[in-house]
Design an enzyme around this catalytic site. Sequence first.
Site, PDB file in Angstrom:
ATOM      1  N   SER A 130       0.825  -1.212   0.000  1.00 57.41           N
ATOM      2  CA  SER A 130       0.000   0.000   0.000  1.00 57.41           C
ATOM      3  C   SER A 130       0.860   1.263   0.000  1.00 57.41           C
ATOM      4  CB  SER A 130      -0.943   0.000   1.210  1.00 57.41           C
ATOM      5  OG  SER A 130      -0.205  -0.115   2.412  1.00 57.41           O
ATOM      6  N   HIS A 131       2.194   1.133   0.134  1.00 56.87           N
ATOM      7  CA  HIS A 131       3.044   2.316   0.185  1.00 56.87           C
ATOM      8  C   HIS A 131       4.212   2.263  -0.782  1.00 56.87           C
ATOM      9  CE1 HIS A 131       0.388   2.863   3.538  1.00 56.87           C
ATOM     10  NE2 HIS A 131       0.645   4.162   3.409  1.00 56.87           N
ATOM     11  N   ASP A 176      -4.501   0.317   2.574  1.00 60.87           N
ATOM     12  CA  ASP A 176      -4.920  -1.091   2.559  1.00 60.87           C
ATOM     13  C   ASP A 176      -6.431  -1.208   2.369  1.00 60.87           C
ATOM     14  OD1 ASP A 176      -2.428  -2.482   2.837  1.00 60.87           O
ATOM     15  OD2 ASP A 176      -2.310  -1.693   4.863  1.00 60.87           O
TER      16      ASP A 176
END
Length: 332
Positions: free
Chosen positions: A46-47, A187
């Site tokens: 997610s990053h 997420d």
Amino acid sequence: MTTTNLTLDEIHALTRDVMLANGCDAANAEALADIVMRAERDGSHSHGLFRVPGYVKALRSGKVDGKAQPKLTHRTASVIHVEGGGCFAPLAQAVGLPALAQAASETGAAALSLTGIHHFAALWPETEYLADRGLVGIACTAYMPAVAPAGSQEKLFGTNPISFAWPRPGATPLCYDMATAAMAMGDVQIAARDGKEVPPGTGLDADGHPTTDPAKIAGGGVLLPFGGYKGSAIALMVELLAAGLTGERFSFEAAEADNKDGGPPRGGEMVIALSPSVIAGDGWEAHADGFIDRLRGLDGVRLPGERRHKNRLDQGPRTINSTLLETVRDLL
Ligand code: NDP
Ligand code: PYC
């Protein structure tokens, strides 16, 4: 879901080239490419590349200065300030962390406040940098309101992550890095993209009803803090450390000032480094390792960070969502 394999070098080169094509100078582009590649390498999906479209939106709108040169000031021997001048956080961290590590190693404890930065990444790179140098690292940053404080259905806190890393010389650090929301918004958005539900207790829909539909949480609903009022208290602490203590914007102030381009708002970050060699003295490694071994010996327990560190050992290609990859390549 259709996926495409990319090597770590390809992920790094693609991110760097996208940043250079959208107004970053080499220093900003390299710092960002490094953080995105390391996120994909460790499985912080997610990053990693998922954030690149948001980074580019912030460059294209002029909110972020891709040529900013962060400035470091020593307020005292152990209090360091870096003003990012509107850069993405990784370049300001690259400027501040070496000075923070040196100050903490000499004095036992040091603090780094970062202002004028745009943070859209995981925080374990900051804390693991310190732990790799024999220091305890603690980092936190605020964002824009997404989380309803305990007792409320109205968002005020950001997803407000906090990371802690404990050094283990000769081994990977013990490191956790967690949103103080029940789940990071990234997420939640990925779950919505992939048609998955999120666990009960993650968030509320726009009418304030509990839901496991991530699209309803991300689109007009709110996230809940993890662990009820206790997580809410930690999210509150993060606001005060990342904004109150740095002098930068609280999440609600960041949202009010933001141009809503979808990229990260301007905000602050607090990073603290402590030296066990100075504070505990000789023998601290074996003492702490004894505790950690006892913890790991319990049935069902794994150390936070272990999943990422196992992923890191694999230097092979990574599986990337093909639609995301196409979106990122279109930004070149
Ligand atoms: P997770 O809930 O997935 O994980 C949180 C932590 O718990 C990780 O350190 C993880 O280690 C550990 N963990 C997970 N499962 C276990 C287990 N069974 N036993 C022991 N430890 C476990 O992360 P979040 O969704 O809360 O956050 C994801 C990322 O989002 C973070 O990197 C955070 O920094 C980032 N974020 C960034 C924001 C920003 O403003 N820049 C805002 C919010 C979040 P492991 O990784 O090894 O699984
Ligand atoms: O996943 O909540 C999140 C987040 C906010 C800013 C960067 N990541």
